[in-house]
Motif scaffolding. Structure first.
Motif, PDB file in Angstrom:
ATOM      1  N   SER A   1      -7.673  35.064   2.781  1.00  0.00           N
ATOM      2  CA  SER A   1      -8.497  35.789   3.742  1.00  0.00           C
ATOM      3  C   SER A   1      -8.509  35.074   5.093  1.00  0.00           C
ATOM      4  O   SER A   1      -8.384  35.709   6.148  1.00  0.00           O
ATOM      5  CB  SER A   1      -9.916  35.912   3.180  1.00  0.00           C
ATOM      6  OG  SER A   1     -10.733  36.540   4.086  1.00  0.00           O
ATOM      7  N   ILE A   2      -8.630  33.728   5.072  1.00  0.00           N
ATOM      8  CA  ILE A   2      -8.597  32.962   6.324  1.00  0.00           C
ATOM      9  C   ILE A   2      -7.244  33.125   7.009  1.00  0.00           C
ATOM     10  O   ILE A   2      -7.147  33.316   8.227  1.00  0.00           O
ATOM     11  CB  ILE A   2      -8.904  31.479   6.036  1.00  0.00           C
ATOM     12  CG1 ILE A   2     -10.310  31.314   5.492  1.00  0.00           C
ATOM     13  CG2 ILE A   2      -8.760  30.649   7.283  1.00  0.00           C
ATOM     14  CD1 ILE A   2     -10.631  29.914   5.080  1.00  0.00           C
ATOM     15  N   LEU A   3      -6.163  33.092   6.197  1.00  0.00           N
ATOM     16  CA  LEU A   3      -4.808  33.232   6.751  1.00  0.00           C
ATOM     17  C   LEU A   3      -4.619  34.580   7.442  1.00  0.00           C
ATOM     18  O   LEU A   3      -4.096  34.658   8.560  1.00  0.00           O
ATOM     19  CB  LEU A   3      -3.808  33.058   5.607  1.00  0.00           C
ATOM     20  CG  LEU A   3      -2.341  33.257   5.895  1.00  0.00           C
ATOM     21  CD1 LEU A   3      -1.907  32.334   6.979  1.00  0.00           C
ATOM     22  CD2 LEU A   3      -1.549  32.986   4.652  1.00  0.00           C
ATOM     23  N   SER A   4      -5.103  35.647   6.798  1.00  0.00           N
ATOM     24  CA  SER A   4      -4.929  36.963   7.418  1.00  0.00           C
ATOM     25  C   SER A   4      -5.778  37.090   8.673  1.00  0.00           C
ATOM     26  O   SER A   4      -5.389  37.781   9.624  1.00  0.00           O
ATOM     27  CB  SER A   4      -5.279  38.056   6.423  1.00  0.00           C
ATOM     28  OG  SER A   4      -6.650  38.001   6.143  1.00  0.00           O
TER      29      SER A   4
ATOM     30  N   LEU B   1      -4.184  26.793  14.436  1.00  0.00           N
ATOM     31  CA  LEU B   1      -5.016  25.953  13.577  1.00  0.00           C
ATOM     32  C   LEU B   1      -5.568  26.760  12.408  1.00  0.00           C
ATOM     33  O   LEU B   1      -5.533  26.320  11.251  1.00  0.00           O
ATOM     34  CB  LEU B   1      -6.144  25.373  14.426  1.00  0.00           C
ATOM     35  CG  LEU B   1      -6.898  24.181  13.882  1.00  0.00           C
ATOM     36  CD1 LEU B   1      -5.927  23.049  13.716  1.00  0.00           C
ATOM     37  CD2 LEU B   1      -7.988  23.807  14.828  1.00  0.00           C
ATOM     38  N   LEU B   2      -6.030  27.990  12.724  1.00  0.00           N
ATOM     39  CA  LEU B   2      -6.607  28.853  11.690  1.00  0.00           C
ATOM     40  C   LEU B   2      -5.564  29.185  10.632  1.00  0.00           C
ATOM     41  O   LEU B   2      -5.826  29.105   9.432  1.00  0.00           O
ATOM     42  CB  LEU B   2      -7.108  30.123  12.366  1.00  0.00           C
ATOM     43  CG  LEU B   2      -8.294  30.830  11.789  1.00  0.00           C
ATOM     44  CD1 LEU B   2      -9.448  29.880  11.714  1.00  0.00           C
ATOM     45  CD2 LEU B   2      -8.656  31.985  12.670  1.00  0.00           C
ATOM     46  N   ILE B   3      -4.336  29.544  11.085  1.00  0.00           N
ATOM     47  CA  ILE B   3      -3.298  29.949  10.140  1.00  0.00           C
ATOM     48  C   ILE B   3      -2.909  28.792   9.225  1.00  0.00           C
ATOM     49  O   ILE B   3      -2.823  28.938   8.003  1.00  0.00           O
ATOM     50  CB  ILE B   3      -2.068  30.476  10.905  1.00  0.00           C
ATOM     51  CG1 ILE B   3      -2.363  31.846  11.486  1.00  0.00           C
ATOM     52  CG2 ILE B   3      -0.872  30.588  10.002  1.00  0.00           C
ATOM     53  CD1 ILE B   3      -1.249  32.407  12.283  1.00  0.00           C
ATOM     54  N   PHE B   4      -2.738  27.600   9.813  1.00  0.00           N
ATOM     55  CA  PHE B   4      -2.295  26.511   8.937  1.00  0.00           C
ATOM     56  C   PHE B   4      -3.405  25.996   8.051  1.00  0.00           C
ATOM     57  O   PHE B   4      -3.153  25.543   6.933  1.00  0.00           O
ATOM     58  CB  PHE B   4      -1.650  25.398   9.747  1.00  0.00           C
ATOM     59  CG  PHE B   4      -0.207  25.689   9.967  1.00  0.00           C
ATOM     60  CD1 PHE B   4       0.702  25.461   8.958  1.00  0.00           C
ATOM     61  CD2 PHE B   4       0.231  26.267  11.127  1.00  0.00           C
ATOM     62  CE1 PHE B   4       2.033  25.773   9.135  1.00  0.00           C
ATOM     63  CE2 PHE B   4       1.550  26.581  11.307  1.00  0.00           C
ATOM     64  CZ  PHE B   4       2.454  26.336  10.309  1.00  0.00           C
ATOM     65  N   LEU B   5      -4.659  26.109   8.505  1.00  0.00           N
ATOM     66  CA  LEU B   5      -5.779  25.793   7.620  1.00  0.00           C
ATOM     67  C   LEU B   5      -5.769  26.717   6.402  1.00  0.00           C
ATOM     68  O   LEU B   5      -5.893  26.267   5.258  1.00  0.00           O
ATOM     69  CB  LEU B   5      -7.076  25.965   8.411  1.00  0.00           C
ATOM     70  CG  LEU B   5      -8.266  25.114   8.055  1.00  0.00           C
ATOM     71  CD1 LEU B   5      -7.883  23.670   8.221  1.00  0.00           C
ATOM     72  CD2 LEU B   5      -9.402  25.461   8.970  1.00  0.00           C
ATOM     73  N   GLY B   6      -5.601  28.031   6.656  1.00  0.00           N
ATOM     74  CA  GLY B   6      -5.583  28.974   5.547  1.00  0.00           C
ATOM     75  C   GLY B   6      -4.406  28.759   4.625  1.00  0.00           C
ATOM     76  O   GLY B   6      -4.549  28.810   3.405  1.00  0.00           O
ATOM     77  N   ALA B   7      -3.220  28.486   5.195  1.00  0.00           N
ATOM     78  CA  ALA B   7      -2.033  28.317   4.350  1.00  0.00           C
ATOM     79  C   ALA B   7      -2.146  27.072   3.490  1.00  0.00           C
ATOM     80  O   ALA B   7      -1.854  27.103   2.291  1.00  0.00           O
ATOM     81  CB  ALA B   7      -0.785  28.257   5.230  1.00  0.00           C
ATOM     82  N   ALA B   8      -2.616  25.964   4.092  1.00  0.00           N
ATOM     83  CA  ALA B   8      -2.741  24.734   3.312  1.00  0.00           C
ATOM     84  C   ALA B   8      -3.797  24.885   2.235  1.00  0.00           C
ATOM     85  O   ALA B   8      -3.617  24.433   1.094  1.00  0.00           O
ATOM     86  CB  ALA B   8      -3.088  23.571   4.242  1.00  0.00           C
ATOM     87  N   ALA B   9      -4.908  25.583   2.566  1.00  0.00           N
ATOM     88  CA  ALA B   9      -5.949  25.778   1.567  1.00  0.00           C
ATOM     89  C   ALA B   9      -5.442  26.643   0.421  1.00  0.00           C
ATOM     90  O   ALA B   9      -5.702  26.359  -0.747  1.00  0.00           O
ATOM     91  CB  ALA B   9      -7.168  26.431   2.207  1.00  0.00           C
ATOM     92  N   THR B  10      -4.681  27.700   0.760  1.00  0.00           N
ATOM     93  CA  THR B  10      -4.144  28.554  -0.298  1.00  0.00           C
ATOM     94  C   THR B  10      -3.170  27.802  -1.191  1.00  0.00           C
ATOM     95  O   THR B  10      -3.148  27.983  -2.396  1.00  0.00           O
ATOM     96  CB  THR B  10      -3.436  29.759   0.319  1.00  0.00           C
ATOM     97  OG1 THR B  10      -4.314  30.353   1.259  1.00  0.00           O
ATOM     98  CG2 THR B  10      -3.090  30.778  -0.719  1.00  0.00           C
ATOM     99  N   ALA B  11      -2.371  26.940  -0.581  1.00  0.00           N
ATOM    100  CA  ALA B  11      -1.358  26.256  -1.385  1.00  0.00           C
ATOM    101  C   ALA B  11      -1.956  25.135  -2.226  1.00  0.00           C
ATOM    102  O   ALA B  11      -1.438  24.838  -3.286  1.00  0.00           O
ATOM    103  CB  ALA B  11      -0.265  25.693  -0.476  1.00  0.00           C
ATOM    104  N   LEU B  12      -3.055  24.526  -1.771  1.00  0.00           N
ATOM    105  CA  LEU B  12      -3.506  23.304  -2.452  1.00  0.00           C
ATOM    106  C   LEU B  12      -4.650  23.532  -3.426  1.00  0.00           C
ATOM    107  O   LEU B  12      -4.801  22.762  -4.369  1.00  0.00           O
ATOM    108  CB  LEU B  12      -3.935  22.254  -1.421  1.00  0.00           C
ATOM    109  CG  LEU B  12      -2.780  21.734  -0.578  1.00  0.00           C
ATOM    110  CD1 LEU B  12      -3.270  20.691   0.383  1.00  0.00           C
ATOM    111  CD2 LEU B  12      -1.694  21.144  -1.447  1.00  0.00           C
TER     112      LEU B  12
END
Lengths: 200, 82, 77, 79, 161
Positions: free
Chosen positions: C35-38, C12-23
């Motif tokens: 930072s959330i993704l890492s 959940l944490l990884i996809f939250l970070g990835a979606a936030a970074t992309a959008l």
């Protein structure tokens, strides 16, 4: 039942198709350069799916070719656009940039020396790049080139030890690993010193 | 088993703060939530693998992410005001 | 049972970070998303037992962020 | 089929789309989005236990980020 | 099982009192240490919080202070006993030097927390309780509501000054 390798292969091909469609649509050269890096990641993914020690032995030369190609293409782009002698200044004056580089670069260089070989050279070179970028570039090309030359001599000497005295193989491996470390580190730190000055 | 319950509590707090950080509008106010997430992840790292080197890993992660947050906040404060 | 709960939370944490970074659109917000993704990626490295690799990855990620901030500070001031 | 492998493939797919069609179409957005497939490849390498390759890949990715930063900085200095 | 959660709650209270006391003692809410902390404090004050509490939240974000010292000391105690706590203090000092801070609050926080945890171990607490307790305590300060937390911290600062 679809296996692991087939799943990865399907995903990799989808990604490659997307990357090449967008590479085809793009007209700006710098955008194309960034998309080239994406294509490199896809190629590394295809190699990594082999999943044995062979993959690890193939990824390291892939990374060497990747960084060399990227540096050459960046220089060609700068020459073609005629902005190679443009001076970029660095007015980012946050407090962290004064205190972080010595400790962080020290840890990275120490770890790189312990690791040795190409990987250690990459990690240690990254530390030196970070230090040079944050502290401003000091021109010490002569020293770096001298160290690189001695590393080359040490590497050749290690191979002569391999051929002539094969029972001393451990000593030769140590010399060769240290020499590769110094060479890669010297090459990477040249990147760090060429950030601002106009005559590189 | 006992430490796994504690680890899951840390992880739940981390996920909650990540969601709060994503929902927050202003950039500077996201950073405290991210900081709580760093605390949770550092605790989680230690709880899932007790070994002396894990302490160094948790400290490295915590210091690294703190450095990142510090750099982002300082650069955001020094940017040109529109 | 609890181990799978930890895996689900990190996913959940990884996809939250990835979606936030992309959008997100602001570059500073995108760096916070990284930072959330890492933060989601590093516990996976620890769960496999490679602690030395986790130390180096955790120290190299801020260096990458500071390199990008060099460009941001130059652009906006 | 370890969870790291599936997560890595998902990150690579999502990151490829976000690099191919970035939302504000400038250099900086593409450069930051390029980190997402890098993390995905890191997870895939982790699931196959290729540790030496992973270390080198992280270091080389950061160096290439610096090369792009230098080129983009020189490009935007003329405008 | 219920006793377990009670222990976590008591550990939370101990950790909260410990690191807030040390932070206020070393004058963290007086001003923003770096420009990032200053900006975070001003942003919190603009959204209806207290200025001094906002500066303290900014200092906690942008440098490892006594709360990080407490967490890492608990982690060190969990893996290696009292020597782990001392090693955690050294690591926090290195982190403080990286982040442009003088490093008094983090190091003294880690050392004091080591001995407090060692004392609480004698009466039945576990070190993992303190790890969870510190995470919950830091959640109540900067994870629930910034204006209320900064008002509480500002009241503590005015009471000390």
């Amino acid at each position: 039942m679809i296996g692991m390798y087939q799943t990865g292969l399907i995903a990799a091909f989808i990604c490659i198709i997307i990357a090449f469609i967008s590479l085809y649509q793009e007209t700006d050269d710098l955008h194309r350069l960034i998309l080239t890096d994406l294509a490199e990641i896809m190629a590394l993914l295809l190699i990594a799916l082999v999943a044995t020690d062979l993959a690890e032995a193939l990824i390291l030369p892939g990374l060497v070719v990747m960084i060399a190609e990227l540096m050459a293409l960046a220089e060609i782009y700068l020459v073609k656009e005629g902005i190679q002698r443009k001076k970029i200044s660095c007015p980012l004056d946050i407090e962290v940039i004064q205190t972080a580089p010595p400790i962080l670069a020290g840890i990275l260089v120490l770890y790189g020396i312990i690791l040795s070989g190409f990987s250690g050279g990459a990690v240690a070179g990254l530390g030196i790049i970070f230090y040079c970028v944050c502290k401003g570039s000091d021109e010490q090309f002569a020293l770096i080139e001298t160290a690189s030359g001695y590393a080359w001599v040490a590497w050749i000497a290690a191979f002569f030890i391999f051929l002539i005295l094969p029972e001393q193989w451990f000593f030769a491996v140590m010399i060769a690993g240290g020499a590769i470390l110094v060479k890669v580190m010297a090459k990477f730190s040249l990147i760090g010193t060429m950030s601002g000055d106009p005559n590189v | 088993m006992e430490s796994l319950i504690a680890a899951s509590i840390c992880l739940i707090i981390a996920v909650y703060c990540a969601i709060r950080a994503v929902l927050e509008r202003e950039t500077l106010l996201k950073l405290p939530f991210v900081n709580v997430m760093n605390f949770g992840i550092a605790g989680l790292i230690v709880l899932i693998l007790p070994h002396p080197l894990t302490l160094v890993a948790a400290a490295a992660y915590f210091v690294g992410s703190t450095l990142e947050a510090n750099a982002i906040a300082s650069a955001y404060a020094r940017r040109e005001q529109p | 049972m609890i181990e799978s709960l930890i895996t689900i939370g990190l996913t959940l944490l990884i996809f939250l970070g990835a979606a936030a970074t992309a959008l997100w659109k602001n570059p500073f917000d995108k760096l916070i998303g990284l930072s959330i993704l890492s933060g989601g990626v590093i516990p996976f490295i620890v769960m496999r037992g490679y602690l030395d690799v986790a130390i180096i990855v955790a120290l190299v990620i801020p260096v990458s962020t500071i390199f990008i901030l060099l460009l941001l500070g130059r652009r906006t001031s | 089929m370890t969870p790291e492998f599936i997560l890595g493939l998902g990150l690579i797919l999502l990151g490829t789309m976000s690099v191919a069609w970035p939302s504000p179409k400038d250099y900086l957005t593409r450069l930051i989005n390029l980190e997402i497939p890098a993390f995905g490849l890191l997870l895939v390498m982790l699931s196959f236990d290729e540790m030496l390759a992973l270390l080198t890949f992280i270091a080389v990715t950061t160096v290439s980020t610096f090369i792009f930063v230098r080129v983009i900085g020189k490009r935007e200095a003329i405008n | 099982m219920l006793e377990e959660y009670g222990q976590i709650l008591i550990a939370t209270a101990i950790a909260w009192i410990l690191f807030v006391t040390i932070d206020v003692f070393w004058r963290l809410p007086e001003k923003g240490g770096v420009s990032g902390a200053d900006a975070i404090g001003s942003a919190i004050a603009k959204h209806g919080g207290d200025q001094h509490g906002g500066w303290m939240i900014g200092n906690i974000v942008s440098s490892p202070d006594a709360s990080a010292g407490t967490l890492l000391a608990a982690c060190g105690f969990f893996v290696a006993g009292i020597p782990g706590g001392i090693a955690a203090a050294a690591l926090v000092y290195a982190g403080n030097r990286i982040c442009h801070d003088s490093g008094y609050a983090g190091t003294s926080g880690a050392l004091i927390a080591t001995f407090v945890i060692a004392g609480c171990m004698q009466i039945g607490f576990g070190a993992s309780d303190f790890i969870v307790g510190t995470v919950i305590a830091i959640l109540t300060i900067q994870g629930i509501s910034h204006p209320h937390a900064s008002r509480i911290l500002g009241r503590l600062w005015r009471w000390r000054a």
